[in-house]
Design a protein around this motif. Structure first.
Motif, PDB file in Angstrom:
ATOM      1  N   VAL A 107      23.491  83.757  57.956  1.00  0.00           N
ATOM      2  CA  VAL A 107      22.506  83.329  56.905  1.00  0.00           C
ATOM      3  C   VAL A 107      21.240  84.467  56.911  1.00  0.00           C
ATOM      4  O   VAL A 107      20.886  85.108  56.057  1.00  0.00           O
ATOM      5  N   LYS A 108      20.991  84.913  58.182  1.00  0.00           N
ATOM      6  CA  LYS A 108      20.053  85.738  58.541  1.00  0.00           C
ATOM      7  C   LYS A 108      20.590  87.211  58.024  1.00  0.00           C
ATOM      8  O   LYS A 108      19.801  88.203  57.262  1.00  0.00           O
ATOM      9  N   ARG A 109      21.689  87.654  58.240  1.00  0.00           N
ATOM     10  CA  ARG A 109      22.233  88.714  57.918  1.00  0.00           C
ATOM     11  C   ARG A 109      22.302  89.198  56.261  1.00  0.00           C
ATOM     12  O   ARG A 109      22.019  90.019  55.680  1.00  0.00           O
ATOM     13  N   LEU A 110      22.869  87.808  55.689  1.00  0.00           N
ATOM     14  CA  LEU A 110      22.740  87.787  54.090  1.00  0.00           C
ATOM     15  C   LEU A 110      21.324  87.891  53.667  1.00  0.00           C
ATOM     16  O   LEU A 110      21.344  88.785  52.545  1.00  0.00           O
ATOM     17  N   ASN A 111      20.375  87.311  54.179  1.00  0.00           N
ATOM     18  CA  ASN A 111      19.235  87.246  53.717  1.00  0.00           C
ATOM     19  C   ASN A 111      18.536  88.791  53.838  1.00  0.00           C
ATOM     20  O   ASN A 111      17.739  89.291  52.829  1.00  0.00           O
ATOM     21  N   ARG A 112      18.693  89.618  54.896  1.00  0.00           N
ATOM     22  CA  ARG A 112      18.525  90.992  55.175  1.00  0.00           C
ATOM     23  C   ARG A 112      19.246  91.549  54.175  1.00  0.00           C
ATOM     24  O   ARG A 112      18.709  92.833  53.534  1.00  0.00           O
ATOM     25  N   GLN A 113      20.523  91.580  53.777  1.00  0.00           N
ATOM     26  CA  GLN A 113      21.093  92.411  52.971  1.00  0.00           C
ATOM     27  C   GLN A 113      20.527  92.190  51.380  1.00  0.00           C
ATOM     28  O   GLN A 113      20.186  93.309  50.503  1.00  0.00           O
ATOM     29  N   LEU A 114      20.171  90.998  51.211  1.00  0.00           N
ATOM     30  CA  LEU A 114      19.612  90.615  49.992  1.00  0.00           C
ATOM     31  C   LEU A 114      18.332  91.379  49.684  1.00  0.00           C
ATOM     32  O   LEU A 114      17.984  91.817  48.536  1.00  0.00           O
ATOM     33  N   THR A 115      17.728  91.164  50.787  1.00  0.00           N
ATOM     34  CA  THR A 115      16.239  91.725  51.010  1.00  0.00           C
ATOM     35  C   THR A 115      16.228  93.368  50.731  1.00  0.00           C
ATOM     36  O   THR A 115      15.696  93.940  49.944  1.00  0.00           O
ATOM     37  N   ALA A 116      16.955  93.680  51.410  1.00  0.00           N
ATOM     38  CA  ALA A 116      17.349  95.221  51.217  1.00  0.00           C
ATOM     39  C   ALA A 116      17.632  95.708  49.785  1.00  0.00           C
ATOM     40  O   ALA A 116      17.249  96.949  49.029  1.00  0.00           O
ATOM     41  N   ILE A 117      18.805  94.962  49.325  1.00  0.00           N
ATOM     42  CA  ILE A 117      19.012  95.224  47.751  1.00  0.00           C
ATOM     43  C   ILE A 117      17.927  95.174  46.736  1.00  0.00           C
ATOM     44  O   ILE A 117      17.819  96.081  46.058  1.00  0.00           O
ATOM     45  N   VAL A 118      17.379  93.979  46.998  1.00  0.00           N
ATOM     46  CA  VAL A 118      15.905  93.476  45.990  1.00  0.00           C
ATOM     47  C   VAL A 118      15.002  94.775  46.282  1.00  0.00           C
ATOM     48  O   VAL A 118      14.414  95.471  45.003  1.00  0.00           O
ATOM     49  N   ASP A 119      14.614  95.313  47.531  1.00  0.00           N
ATOM     50  CA  ASP A 119      13.543  95.957  47.726  1.00  0.00           C
ATOM     51  C   ASP A 119      13.899  97.471  47.349  1.00  0.00           C
ATOM     52  O   ASP A 119      13.127  98.363  47.142  1.00  0.00           O
ATOM     53  N   ASN A 120      15.411  97.830  47.537  1.00  0.00           N
ATOM     54  CA  ASN A 120      15.603  99.235  47.221  1.00  0.00           C
ATOM     55  C   ASN A 120      16.192  99.314  45.764  1.00  0.00           C
ATOM     56  O   ASN A 120      16.690 100.340  45.430  1.00  0.00           O
ATOM     57  N   SER A 121      16.122  98.452  45.080  1.00  0.00           N
ATOM     58  CA  SER A 121      16.662  98.506  43.598  1.00  0.00           C
ATOM     59  C   SER A 121      15.524  99.249  42.916  1.00  0.00           C
ATOM     60  O   SER A 121      14.231  99.110  43.134  1.00  0.00           O
ATOM     61  N   SER A 122      16.003 100.329  41.910  1.00  0.00           N
ATOM     62  CA  SER A 122      15.296 101.062  41.091  1.00  0.00           C
ATOM     63  C   SER A 122      14.551 100.439  40.051  1.00  0.00           C
ATOM     64  O   SER A 122      13.355 100.836  39.584  1.00  0.00           O
ATOM     65  N   ASP A 123      14.836  99.191  39.810  1.00  0.00           N
ATOM     66  CA  ASP A 123      14.310  98.259  38.743  1.00  0.00           C
ATOM     67  C   ASP A 123      13.290  97.345  39.483  1.00  0.00           C
ATOM     68  O   ASP A 123      13.521  97.033  40.573  1.00  0.00           O
ATOM     69  N   GLY A 124      12.235  97.099  38.882  1.00  0.00           N
ATOM     70  CA  GLY A 124      11.234  96.090  39.345  1.00  0.00           C
ATOM     71  C   GLY A 124      11.994  94.736  39.093  1.00  0.00           C
ATOM     72  O   GLY A 124      12.343  94.212  38.212  1.00  0.00           O
ATOM     73  N   ILE A 125      11.665  93.779  40.227  1.00  0.00           N
ATOM     74  CA  ILE A 125      12.154  92.538  40.059  1.00  0.00           C
ATOM     75  C   ILE A 125      11.062  91.609  40.302  1.00  0.00           C
ATOM     76  O   ILE A 125      10.425  91.672  41.498  1.00  0.00           O
ATOM     77  N   TRP A 126      10.714  90.719  39.671  1.00  0.00           N
ATOM     78  CA  TRP A 126       9.819  89.456  39.701  1.00  0.00           C
ATOM     79  C   TRP A 126      10.715  88.162  39.777  1.00  0.00           C
ATOM     80  O   TRP A 126      11.584  87.855  38.968  1.00  0.00           O
ATOM     81  N   VAL A 127      10.429  87.156  40.949  1.00  0.00           N
ATOM     82  CA  VAL A 127      10.943  86.156  40.823  1.00  0.00           C
ATOM     83  C   VAL A 127      10.009  84.876  40.835  1.00  0.00           C
ATOM     84  O   VAL A 127       9.079  85.076  41.493  1.00  0.00           O
ATOM     85  N   CYS A 128       9.911  84.022  39.840  1.00  0.00           N
ATOM     86  CA  CYS A 128       8.931  82.906  39.899  1.00  0.00           C
ATOM     87  C   CYS A 128       9.915  81.627  39.769  1.00  0.00           C
ATOM     88  O   CYS A 128      10.775  81.610  39.284  1.00  0.00           O
ATOM     89  N   ASP A 129       9.200  80.620  40.377  1.00  0.00           N
ATOM     90  CA  ASP A 129       9.636  79.176  40.252  1.00  0.00           C
ATOM     91  C   ASP A 129       9.388  78.600  38.752  1.00  0.00           C
ATOM     92  O   ASP A 129       9.125  79.326  37.868  1.00  0.00           O
ATOM     93  N   GLY A 130      10.069  77.468  38.590  1.00  0.00           N
ATOM     94  CA  GLY A 130      10.192  76.899  37.460  1.00  0.00           C
ATOM     95  C   GLY A 130       8.725  76.451  36.654  1.00  0.00           C
ATOM     96  O   GLY A 130       8.670  76.322  35.332  1.00  0.00           O
ATOM     97  N   ASN A 131       7.766  76.902  37.245  1.00  0.00           N
ATOM     98  CA  ASN A 131       6.415  76.454  37.021  1.00  0.00           C
ATOM     99  C   ASN A 131       5.672  78.003  36.493  1.00  0.00           C
ATOM    100  O   ASN A 131       4.472  78.075  36.108  1.00  0.00           O
ATOM    101  N   GLY A 132       6.042  78.868  36.837  1.00  0.00           N
ATOM    102  CA  GLY A 132       5.636  80.351  36.801  1.00  0.00           C
ATOM    103  C   GLY A 132       5.011  80.897  37.885  1.00  0.00           C
ATOM    104  O   GLY A 132       4.401  81.868  37.730  1.00  0.00           O
ATOM    105  N   THR A 133       5.234  80.240  39.277  1.00  0.00           N
ATOM    106  CA  THR A 133       4.410  80.799  40.413  1.00  0.00           C
ATOM    107  C   THR A 133       5.356  81.717  40.944  1.00  0.00           C
ATOM    108  O   THR A 133       6.689  81.607  41.300  1.00  0.00           O
ATOM    109  N   VAL A 134       4.707  82.959  41.285  1.00  0.00           N
ATOM    110  CA  VAL A 134       5.573  84.317  41.922  1.00  0.00           C
ATOM    111  C   VAL A 134       5.894  83.903  43.046  1.00  0.00           C
ATOM    112  O   VAL A 134       5.040  83.568  43.928  1.00  0.00           O
ATOM    113  N   ILE A 135       7.352  83.924  43.232  1.00  0.00           N
ATOM    114  CA  ILE A 135       7.952  83.739  44.600  1.00  0.00           C
ATOM    115  C   ILE A 135       8.192  85.317  45.264  1.00  0.00           C
ATOM    116  O   ILE A 135       7.942  85.017  46.536  1.00  0.00           O
ATOM    117  N   THR A 136       8.789  86.153  44.533  1.00  0.00           N
ATOM    118  CA  THR A 136       9.155  87.326  45.186  1.00  0.00           C
ATOM    119  C   THR A 136       8.813  88.400  44.194  1.00  0.00           C
ATOM    120  O   THR A 136       8.775  88.441  43.028  1.00  0.00           O
TER     121      THR A 136
END
Length: 587
Positions: A121-150
């Protein structure tokens, strides 16, 4: 109540997967659950009664250390040859004093499995974090209420914000702070649909294409909204660069087309004079623009009809019809019928089936109205109506037809003066003169005379299967003749010279239409050579060289033929012609 709590506590301990051992202050076992007995004695023959009040060697050292220090103890032990056990001992306290210890036991393979799963789980989390942070596109993730998560790093750069500024806050903060002009996440939460929109980020001055996608849980409710932002600023700049390149390419293409036009290959028109070259450029552009209502002005015989054909040939309608009519050659009633057509029985002598007019025949192509200045007033009115609505009604007809053709008109009259004199409709004049081209008479463009003469000579030699050449005397005559009849006079002259002249054609041997000899130019006096106190040797040699070049220029149609005759290179001929101011030839 205490009994109920005790029963419940026993049930909880006995239902746990790990083994639990409770010991007093001296380290003696006070209570043990079945799972602990199973771990300590895999055969299962050890009963609780056997363990109560005893010390377990397996845990004694850890229990002693825990009871002494009050610190939790963790260790791994080998039970027999096959079972590894993880032992965890913690103190029990009452009123701040240590009263005993609780020891939990578990097989190590369960820990290793859990640890492995945790590592995965930690390794997958690191991979996902690396992918998201190194994406050339900007990524926002909000919950169902519109609160910013990532918020990833690219989004921080695009929006000019730090993640800690917005995480945990509602996404509307971006609009509230005036950082963006439009926020799509609230709309996605409201509609449940994927939405894309172009945002302008005021803080960074960037244009971002934002695509927000809803993520639904097992109940069909929106659990998250994932927004992907792509920087369009550079793309817009590239598009602008491409558009500029396309425009430059189009200009270059047009210029190359103009250059090709100026070479006049496969054209039936000649232009050496600068004014005529400019006229052809204008006519070429009008042809490519599919322009209509072009008015060509010029003296009779100046080449207005040839220019109209040039416009048709180089335009987008070159494969369609080119219809020409001389407005001065037909009487009023017949001209109207020819232009607009007529229905059967419209007048005495009309065909029974009627006849399509020239406007109808020119549909999709070009109609050339020559000598428009001589068109009767009544026909002018009907022509004006066509220019206004492009509808044609035949003489004697009741149904109008939509006709699409370009109108090119020509005249040797001053239409503006005729309009003021009320002999030509002023409104028709202004409808016809959207684009005016004025062709100068041939006498004002002497550079074209010899080339036109050679062109006509070639044409009529081929037509009559002859091989005539223009004599020196003829060329001198052509240079000096005023050509009041312009190009038409020159053309007829060359045709007569070819048909009626001697092998070395000369105006002296040709007759006009009344049988009278054509005028001949006086031969130039011979050049005198010899010693001249006023001139040196170089000047006299240059005079001789110029005369030789002038005679060769008059006789041969190209600089290559001149070079071959004089036994020098073609570039030498071109250079010396420029030196002595003689008109250029094509190669």
């Amino acid at each position: 109540m205490a009994e109920m709590n005790e029963i419940t506590l026993h049930q909880v301990f006995e239902s746990m997967n790990c083994g639990i051992i409770v010991m007093d202050r001296a380290g003696r076992i006070q209570w043990v659950n079945p799972q602990a007995l199973g771990i300590l004695k895999p055969s299962g023959r050890l009963c609780p009664g056997e363990a109560i009040g005893t010390h377990l060697p397996l845990t004694g050292r850890l229990v002693e250390r825990c009871l002494k220090t009050g610190e939790p103890q963790l260790d791994k032990h080998l039970q027999g040859k096959h079972v590894d056990i993880v032992v965890h001992v913690t103190c029990m306290k009452a009123s701040g004093k240590i009263t005993g210890a609780v020891c939990s036991l578990d097989k190590i393979e369960r820990f290793e499995e859990a640890a492995s799963q945790l590592d995965s789980v930690k390794r997958l989390n690191r991979q996902l974090t690396a992918i998201v942070d190194n994406s050339s596109d900007g990524i926002w993730v909000c919950d169902g209420n519109g609160t910013v998560i990532t918020v990833n790093k690219s989004s921080e750069r695009l929006n000019g914000v730090k993640a800690e500024e917005v995480i945990g806050k509602h996404v509307s903060i971006m609009e509230d702070k005036g950082l963006v002009d439009h926020n799509v996440t609230p709309e996605v939460i409201r509609t449940g649909r994927k939405i894309s929109a172009l945002q302008y980020i005021k803080r960074t001055g960037k244009y971002v294409l934002m695509t927000a996608t809803p993520v639904f849980d097992e109940n069909g409710d929106i659990s998250m909204v994932v927004s992907n932002g792509r920087d369009m600023t550079r793309l817009n700049a590239i598009n602008e660069e491409l558009e500029q390149i396309r425009m430059k390419a189009q200009k270059l293409e047009d210029r190359l087309a103009e250059i090709d036009m100026l070479q006049l290959k496969d054209q039936d028109i000649v232009a050496e004079n600068d004014k005529m070259v400019q006229i052809l450029r204008v006519a070429f552009k009008l042809a490519k623009m599919d322009a209509s209502n072009i008015l060509i002005l010029g003296e009779s015989g100046a080449g207005k009809g040839m220019l109209a054909k040039f416009i048709h040939k180089n335009g987008n309608r070159s494969k369609k019809a080119f219809i020409q009519i001389n407005c001065a050659a037909l009487p009023e009633t017949l001209l109207e019928a020819e232009l607009f057509g007529y229905e059967g029985g419209a007048f005495t002598g009309a065909r029974q089936k009627g006849k399509a007019g020239l406007l109808e025949l020119a549909h999709g192509g070009v109609l050339f109205l020559d000598e428009i200045g001589d068109m009767p007033i009544s026909v002018q009115a009907k022509l004006l109506k066509y220019l206004d609505d492009h509808m044609v009604m035949r003489v004697g007809g009741t149904q109008a037809r939509m006709i699409d053709c370009l109108i090119v008109a020509a005249t040797n009259h001053d239409l503006e003066a005729k309009a003021k004199e009320k002999t030509f409709r002023e409104d028709l004049y202004y409808r016809l003169n959207s684009f005016i081209i004025h062709i100068p008479p041939l006498r004002e463009r002497p550079e074209d005379i010899l080339k036109l003469a050679n062109s006509f000579l070639k044409k009529y030699n081929a037509k009559y299967n002859l091989d005539r050449r223009l004599s020196y005397r003829t060329l001198e005559f052509l240079r000096s003749h005023p050509f009041e009849g312009n190009v038409r006079e020159l053309q007829n002259l060359i045709r007569r010279l070819v048909v009626m002249g001697e092998p070395d054609a000369s105006p002296a041997t040709a007759r006009d239409d009344y049988g009278e000899p054509l005028p001949a130019a006086t031969a130039p006096p011979p050049v005198q050579y010899g010693l001249d106190p006023a001139q040196g040797l170089t000047a006299q040699l240059e005079a001789v060289e110029r005369e030789i070049l002038r005679r060769a220029f008059a006789r041969f149609p190209s600089t290559r033929q001149m070079a071959a005759q004089l036994k020098v290179s073609q570039p030498t001929i071109v250079r010396k012609l420029k030196k002595y101011g003689l008109a250029g030839k094509d190669t």
